[in-house]
Design an enzyme around this catalytic site. Structure first.
Site, short mmCIF file in Angstrom:
data_model
loop_
_atom_site.label_atom_id
_atom_site.label_comp_id
_atom_site.label_asym_id
_atom_site.label_seq_id
_atom_site.Cartn_x
_atom_site.Cartn_y
_atom_site.Cartn_z
N HIS A 1 -12.99 -3.74 3.69
CA HIS A 1 -11.54 -3.95 3.77
C HIS A 1 -10.95 -3.35 5.06
O HIS A 1 -10.44 -4.09 5.90
CB HIS A 1 -10.87 -3.35 2.53
N HIS B 1 -2.90 2.04 8.37
CA HIS B 1 -3.98 1.26 7.78
C HIS B 1 -4.15 -0.03 8.56
O HIS B 1 -3.15 -0.67 8.94
CB HIS B 1 -3.64 0.93 6.32
N GLU C 1 -17.78 10.78 22.63
CA GLU C 1 -16.46 11.39 22.40
C GLU C 1 -16.14 11.60 20.91
O GLU C 1 -15.25 12.37 20.56
CB GLU C 1 -15.36 10.55 23.05
N GLU D 1 0.83 -1.21 0.00
CA GLU D 1 0.00 0.00 0.00
C GLU D 1 0.87 1.26 0.00
O GLU D 1 0.39 2.35 0.35
CB GLU D 1 -0.95 0.02 1.22
N HIS E 1 -7.38 -3.42 9.52
CA HIS E 1 -8.65 -4.05 9.19
C HIS E 1 -9.53 -4.06 10.44
O HIS E 1 -9.81 -5.12 11.00
CB HIS E 1 -8.41 -5.46 8.65
P1 13P Z 1 1.00 -5.51 3.02
O1 13P Z 1 1.39 -6.77 3.75
O2 13P Z 1 1.61 -5.42 1.64
O3 13P Z 1 1.28 -4.28 3.86
O4 13P Z 1 -0.56 -5.55 2.76
C1 13P Z 1 -1.45 -5.68 3.84
C2 13P Z 1 -2.75 -5.01 3.60
O5 13P Z 1 -3.47 -4.76 4.54
C3 13P Z 1 -3.15 -4.65 2.21
O6 13P Z 1 -4.24 -3.78 2.22
ZN ZN Z 2 -5.46 -3.95 4.06
#
Ligand code: 13P
Ligand code: ZN
Length: 300
Positions: free
Chosen positions: A213, A142, A172, A118, A144
Protein backbone atom coordinates in the site's frame (compact mmCIF):
# COMPACT_ATOMS: atom_id res chain seq x y z
CA UNK A 1 -7.89 46.83 2.36
CA UNK A 2 -7.96 43.30 0.92
CA UNK A 3 -9.49 40.75 3.31
CA UNK A 4 -7.15 38.26 4.88
CA UNK A 5 -7.11 34.95 2.99
CA UNK A 6 -5.72 31.73 4.41
CA UNK A 7 -4.66 30.71 0.89
CA UNK A 8 -1.89 33.28 1.35
CA UNK A 9 -0.63 31.80 4.64
CA UNK A 10 2.78 30.13 4.87
CA UNK A 11 1.15 26.82 5.81
CA UNK A 12 -1.23 26.59 2.84
CA UNK A 13 1.63 27.65 0.54
CA UNK A 14 3.92 24.96 2.00
CA UNK A 15 1.19 22.32 1.80
CA UNK A 16 0.56 23.17 -1.86
CA UNK A 17 4.28 22.87 -2.57
CA UNK A 18 4.72 19.52 -0.83
CA UNK A 19 1.60 17.87 -2.31
CA UNK A 20 2.60 19.09 -5.78
CA UNK A 21 6.11 17.67 -5.30
CA UNK A 22 4.63 14.37 -4.09
CA UNK A 23 2.41 14.19 -7.19
CA UNK A 24 5.39 14.92 -9.42
CA UNK A 25 7.42 12.21 -7.70
CA UNK A 26 4.73 9.71 -8.75
CA UNK A 27 3.89 8.81 -5.17
CA UNK A 28 0.23 9.95 -5.33
CA UNK A 29 -1.78 8.61 -8.24
CA UNK A 30 -5.44 9.67 -8.38
CA UNK A 31 -6.41 10.54 -4.76
CA UNK A 32 -3.55 8.48 -3.28
CA UNK A 33 -1.85 9.91 -0.20
CA UNK A 34 -2.76 12.33 2.55
CA UNK A 35 -0.93 14.89 4.70
CA UNK A 36 -1.72 16.62 7.99
CA UNK A 37 0.08 19.57 9.59
CA UNK A 38 -0.63 20.67 13.17
CA UNK A 39 -1.16 24.44 13.30
CA UNK A 40 -0.30 26.60 16.28
CA UNK A 41 -2.67 29.10 17.90
CA UNK A 42 -0.61 31.87 16.28
CA UNK A 43 -0.94 30.25 12.85
CA UNK A 44 -4.74 30.25 12.94
CA UNK A 45 -5.46 33.35 15.06
CA UNK A 46 -5.53 35.88 12.18
CA UNK A 47 -8.07 33.80 10.21
CA UNK A 48 -10.44 32.57 12.94
CA UNK A 49 -12.87 35.44 12.57
CA UNK A 50 -13.07 34.93 8.80
CA UNK A 51 -14.34 31.35 9.26
CA UNK A 52 -17.96 31.64 10.33
CA UNK A 53 -19.65 28.71 8.59
CA UNK A 54 -18.34 25.59 10.27
CA UNK A 55 -19.44 21.96 9.88
CA UNK A 56 -19.09 19.23 12.52
CA UNK A 57 -17.84 15.75 11.73
CA UNK A 58 -18.05 12.98 14.32
CA UNK A 59 -14.94 10.80 14.63
CA UNK A 60 -15.28 7.00 14.56
CA UNK A 61 -13.34 6.82 17.86
CA UNK A 62 -12.47 9.67 20.22
CA UNK A 63 -8.89 10.94 20.04
CA UNK A 64 -7.00 11.86 23.21
CA UNK A 65 -5.05 14.97 24.11
CA UNK A 66 -5.84 17.04 21.02
CA UNK A 67 -8.79 19.12 22.26
CA UNK A 68 -8.75 22.52 20.55
CA UNK A 69 -5.84 21.59 18.25
CA UNK A 70 -6.11 22.69 14.61
CA UNK A 71 -4.76 20.79 11.60
CA UNK A 72 -4.38 21.56 7.93
CA UNK A 73 -5.33 18.30 6.20
CA UNK A 74 -5.73 17.03 2.64
CA UNK A 75 -9.28 16.13 1.63
CA UNK A 76 -10.66 12.67 1.08
CA UNK A 77 -10.73 11.92 -2.63
CA UNK A 78 -8.49 14.93 -3.31
CA UNK A 79 -6.08 14.55 -6.22
CA UNK A 80 -2.69 15.98 -5.23
CA UNK A 81 -2.23 17.22 -8.81
CA UNK A 82 -5.20 19.56 -8.25
CA UNK A 83 -4.19 21.04 -4.89
CA UNK A 84 -2.26 23.95 -6.39
CA UNK A 85 -5.11 24.90 -8.73
CA UNK A 86 -7.91 24.58 -6.15
CA UNK A 87 -6.56 24.64 -2.59
CA UNK A 88 -9.94 25.34 -0.98
CA UNK A 89 -11.49 22.26 -2.64
CA UNK A 90 -8.64 19.87 -1.87
CA UNK A 91 -7.37 21.04 1.53
CA UNK A 92 -9.15 21.97 4.74
CA UNK A 93 -8.58 23.11 8.31
CA UNK A 94 -10.13 21.15 11.18
CA UNK A 95 -10.28 21.80 14.92
CA UNK A 96 -10.67 18.94 17.41
CA UNK A 97 -13.68 19.59 19.67
CA UNK A 98 -13.72 18.97 23.46
CA UNK A 99 -13.43 15.26 24.45
CA UNK A 100 -11.97 14.49 21.02
CA UNK A 101 -15.20 12.98 19.75
CA UNK A 102 -15.62 15.22 16.72
CA UNK A 103 -13.85 17.77 14.58
CA UNK A 104 -15.11 21.08 13.31
CA UNK A 105 -14.33 21.99 9.70
CA UNK A 106 -13.20 25.61 9.83
CA UNK A 107 -12.18 26.08 6.21
CA UNK A 108 -11.95 24.19 2.91
CA UNK A 109 -12.84 20.72 1.55
CA UNK A 110 -15.23 22.36 -0.93
CA UNK A 111 -18.95 22.49 -0.23
CA UNK A 112 -19.46 19.00 1.12
CA UNK A 113 -16.06 17.28 1.12
CA UNK A 114 -14.22 16.24 4.25
CA UNK A 115 -10.79 15.32 5.61
CA UNK A 116 -8.85 12.26 4.46
CA UNK A 117 -10.27 8.80 5.16
CA UNK A 118 -6.98 8.11 6.96
CA UNK A 119 -7.82 10.71 9.62
CA UNK A 120 -7.70 8.06 12.40
CA UNK A 121 -4.05 7.23 11.58
CA UNK A 122 -3.17 10.93 11.37
CA UNK A 123 -4.91 12.06 14.58
CA UNK A 124 -3.82 9.03 16.61
CA UNK A 125 -0.21 9.61 15.48
CA UNK A 126 -0.41 13.32 16.37
CA UNK A 127 -1.93 12.40 19.71
CA UNK A 128 0.89 9.96 20.52
CA UNK A 129 3.52 12.46 19.40
CA UNK A 130 1.95 15.23 21.50
CA UNK A 131 2.08 13.00 24.59
CA UNK A 132 5.82 12.30 24.21
CA UNK A 133 8.61 14.48 25.55
CA UNK A 134 10.40 16.81 23.12
CA UNK A 135 9.12 18.81 20.17
CA UNK A 136 5.92 17.22 18.81
CA UNK A 137 6.07 16.02 15.23
CA UNK A 138 3.77 18.47 13.54
CA UNK A 139 3.47 16.53 10.31
CA UNK A 140 2.10 13.12 9.38
CA UNK A 141 2.48 12.19 5.71
CA UNK A 142 1.19 9.19 3.79
CA UNK A 143 1.84 8.26 0.15
CA UNK A 144 2.18 5.30 -2.20
CA UNK A 145 5.97 5.40 -2.74
CA UNK A 146 6.39 3.10 -5.76
CA UNK A 147 9.68 1.36 -5.08
CA UNK A 148 9.16 0.86 -1.35
CA UNK A 149 5.75 -0.68 -2.01
CA UNK A 150 7.37 -2.94 -4.67
CA UNK A 151 9.92 -4.13 -2.12
CA UNK A 152 7.14 -5.08 0.30
CA UNK A 153 6.20 -7.89 -2.15
CA UNK A 154 9.71 -9.33 -2.07
CA UNK A 155 11.53 -8.60 1.20
CA UNK A 156 10.84 -10.50 4.40
CA UNK A 157 8.39 -8.25 6.22
CA UNK A 158 9.97 -7.45 9.57
CA UNK A 159 10.92 -3.99 10.78
CA UNK A 160 14.55 -5.10 11.28
CA UNK A 161 14.84 -6.66 7.81
CA UNK A 162 13.28 -3.78 5.87
CA UNK A 163 15.33 -1.26 7.83
CA UNK A 164 18.55 -3.18 7.27
CA UNK A 165 17.91 -3.51 3.52
CA UNK A 166 17.21 0.24 3.24
CA UNK A 167 20.32 1.12 5.26
CA UNK A 168 22.42 -1.02 2.89
CA UNK A 169 20.63 0.43 -0.16
CA UNK A 170 22.25 3.82 0.27
CA UNK A 171 24.92 5.21 2.63
CA UNK A 172 22.90 8.22 3.82
CA UNK A 173 20.00 6.11 5.11
CA UNK A 174 21.32 5.10 8.52
CA UNK A 175 22.10 8.76 9.25
CA UNK A 176 18.69 10.00 8.07
CA UNK A 177 16.61 7.35 9.85
CA UNK A 178 18.70 5.60 12.53
CA UNK A 179 15.47 4.55 14.26
CA UNK A 180 14.47 2.63 11.15
CA UNK A 181 11.13 1.89 9.55
CA UNK A 182 8.43 -0.02 11.40
CA UNK A 183 6.43 -2.59 9.45
CA UNK A 184 2.78 -3.53 9.79
CA UNK A 185 1.02 -6.57 8.45
CA UNK A 186 -1.42 -5.83 5.61
CA UNK A 187 -4.51 -4.20 7.14
CA UNK A 188 -7.66 -2.56 5.80
CA UNK A 189 -6.91 1.15 5.30
CA UNK A 190 -8.97 3.97 6.78
CA UNK A 191 -9.82 2.05 9.97
CA UNK A 192 -9.19 2.83 13.63
CA UNK A 193 -7.21 -0.43 13.91
CA UNK A 194 -4.68 0.56 11.25
CA UNK A 195 -4.61 4.01 12.87
CA UNK A 196 -3.72 2.53 16.27
CA UNK A 197 -1.09 0.23 14.77
CA UNK A 198 0.48 3.09 12.79
CA UNK A 199 0.60 5.44 15.78
CA UNK A 200 2.23 2.67 17.84
CA UNK A 201 4.95 2.19 15.19
CA UNK A 202 5.53 5.93 14.77
CA UNK A 203 6.21 6.14 18.52
CA UNK A 204 9.47 4.23 17.88
CA UNK A 205 10.29 4.91 14.23
CA UNK A 206 9.98 8.01 12.03
CA UNK A 207 8.49 5.82 9.28
CA UNK A 208 5.91 3.05 9.05
CA UNK A 209 5.47 0.71 6.08
CA UNK A 210 2.00 -0.40 5.05
CA UNK A 211 2.85 -3.45 2.92
CA UNK A 212 1.38 -3.52 -0.62
CA UNK A 213 0.00 0.00 0.00
CA UNK A 214 2.34 2.79 1.09
CA UNK A 215 4.29 4.53 3.81
CA UNK A 216 3.66 6.91 6.71
CA UNK A 217 6.25 9.40 7.96
CA UNK A 218 6.20 11.70 10.98
CA UNK A 219 8.30 14.86 10.91
CA UNK A 220 8.66 18.15 12.75
CA UNK A 221 8.13 19.96 9.41
CA UNK A 222 6.66 19.18 5.99
CA UNK A 223 10.20 19.36 4.65
CA UNK A 224 11.46 16.76 7.10
CA UNK A 225 8.60 14.30 6.49
CA UNK A 226 9.04 14.69 2.70
CA UNK A 227 12.80 14.22 3.04
CA UNK A 228 12.35 11.00 5.03
CA UNK A 229 10.11 9.46 2.36
CA UNK A 230 12.33 10.75 -0.45
CA UNK A 231 15.38 9.12 1.15
CA UNK A 232 13.57 5.82 1.74
CA UNK A 233 12.25 5.86 -1.81
CA UNK A 234 15.71 6.54 -3.28
CA UNK A 235 17.18 3.59 -1.40
CA UNK A 236 14.18 1.45 -2.41
CA UNK A 237 14.73 2.30 -6.08
CA UNK A 238 18.36 1.23 -5.78
CA UNK A 239 17.33 -2.02 -4.05
CA UNK A 240 14.74 -2.78 -6.75
CA UNK A 241 17.52 -2.43 -9.35
CA UNK A 242 19.99 -4.44 -7.25
CA UNK A 243 17.52 -7.29 -6.73
CA UNK A 244 16.59 -7.15 -10.44
CA UNK A 245 20.30 -7.58 -11.29
CA UNK A 246 20.35 -10.78 -9.22
CA UNK A 247 21.19 -9.38 -5.78
CA UNK A 248 24.23 -7.61 -4.33
CA UNK A 249 27.76 -8.85 -4.93
CA UNK A 250 29.08 -6.47 -2.31
CA UNK A 251 27.45 -4.13 0.16
CA UNK A 252 27.74 -1.80 3.17
CA UNK A 253 28.96 -4.01 6.03
CA UNK A 254 27.88 -4.03 9.66
CA UNK A 255 31.25 -2.45 10.54
CA UNK A 256 30.63 0.28 7.94
CA UNK A 257 27.24 1.01 9.58
CA UNK A 258 28.86 1.15 13.02
CA UNK A 259 31.51 3.57 11.68
CA UNK A 260 28.82 5.75 10.07
CA UNK A 261 26.79 5.87 13.29
CA UNK A 262 29.85 6.81 15.33
CA UNK A 263 30.90 9.57 12.92
CA UNK A 264 27.42 11.11 12.71
CA UNK A 265 26.58 10.60 16.39
CA UNK A 266 23.44 8.50 15.88
CA UNK A 267 22.30 5.31 17.61
CA UNK A 268 21.08 2.73 15.09
CA UNK A 269 17.99 0.59 15.70
CA UNK A 270 19.59 -2.40 17.54
CA UNK A 271 17.68 -5.26 15.84
CA UNK A 272 18.51 -3.93 12.34
CA UNK A 273 22.20 -3.54 13.18
CA UNK A 274 22.32 -7.01 14.75
CA UNK A 275 20.78 -8.65 11.67
CA UNK A 276 24.00 -8.56 9.60
CA UNK A 277 22.40 -8.47 6.12
CA UNK A 278 18.83 -8.72 4.79
CA UNK A 279 16.74 -11.36 3.13
CA UNK A 280 13.99 -11.78 0.58
CA UNK A 281 10.86 -13.71 1.57
CA UNK A 282 10.59 -17.26 0.17
CA UNK A 283 8.82 -17.43 -3.19
CA UNK A 284 5.48 -19.33 -2.89
CA UNK A 285 6.71 -21.94 -5.39
CA UNK A 286 9.96 -22.50 -3.48
CA UNK A 287 10.48 -25.62 -1.36
CA UNK A 288 10.25 -24.90 2.39
CA UNK A 289 13.61 -23.83 3.76
CA UNK A 290 14.92 -23.52 7.28
CA UNK A 291 16.41 -20.09 6.88
CA UNK A 292 16.95 -18.04 3.74
CA UNK A 293 20.45 -16.81 3.07
CA UNK A 294 21.01 -13.24 4.11
CA UNK A 295 21.89 -10.86 1.31
CA UNK A 296 24.86 -8.94 2.52
CA UNK A 297 26.15 -11.37 5.09
CA UNK A 298 27.32 -13.83 2.44
CA UNK A 299 28.95 -11.31 0.11
CA UNK A 300 31.65 -9.83 2.26
P1 13P B 1 -8.01 9.76 0.91
O1 13P B 1 -8.30 10.29 -0.47
O2 13P B 1 -9.26 9.53 1.72
O3 13P B 1 -6.99 10.63 1.62
O4 13P B 1 -7.37 8.32 0.75
C1 13P B 1 -6.20 8.14 -0.01
C2 13P B 1 -5.34 7.04 0.49
O5 13P B 1 -4.19 6.98 0.15
C3 13P B 1 -5.93 6.01 1.40
O6 13P B 1 -4.93 5.23 1.98
ZN1 ZN C 1 -3.07 5.20 0.79
Amino acid sequence: MDSLRVEQSWFVADMIRVTTDMWQKGWDERNGGNVSLRLTKDDVAPYLKTWNKTRILKLTEPVEGLDGECFLVTGTGAYFRNVEREPEQNLGIIRVLPRGEAVEILWGFGKDGGPTSELPAHLKSHSASQARAGAPKRVVMHCHATNLVSLSYVLELTSANITRALWEGSTECLVVFPDGIGTLEWMVPGTDSIGDATAALLAHHPLALWPFHGVFAAGTTLNEAFGLIDTVEKSSELLVKIISMGGPHQTISTQNLIDLARHFGVTPMPSALAQNGWRVAPHPTEKPRKEAALFGAGVR
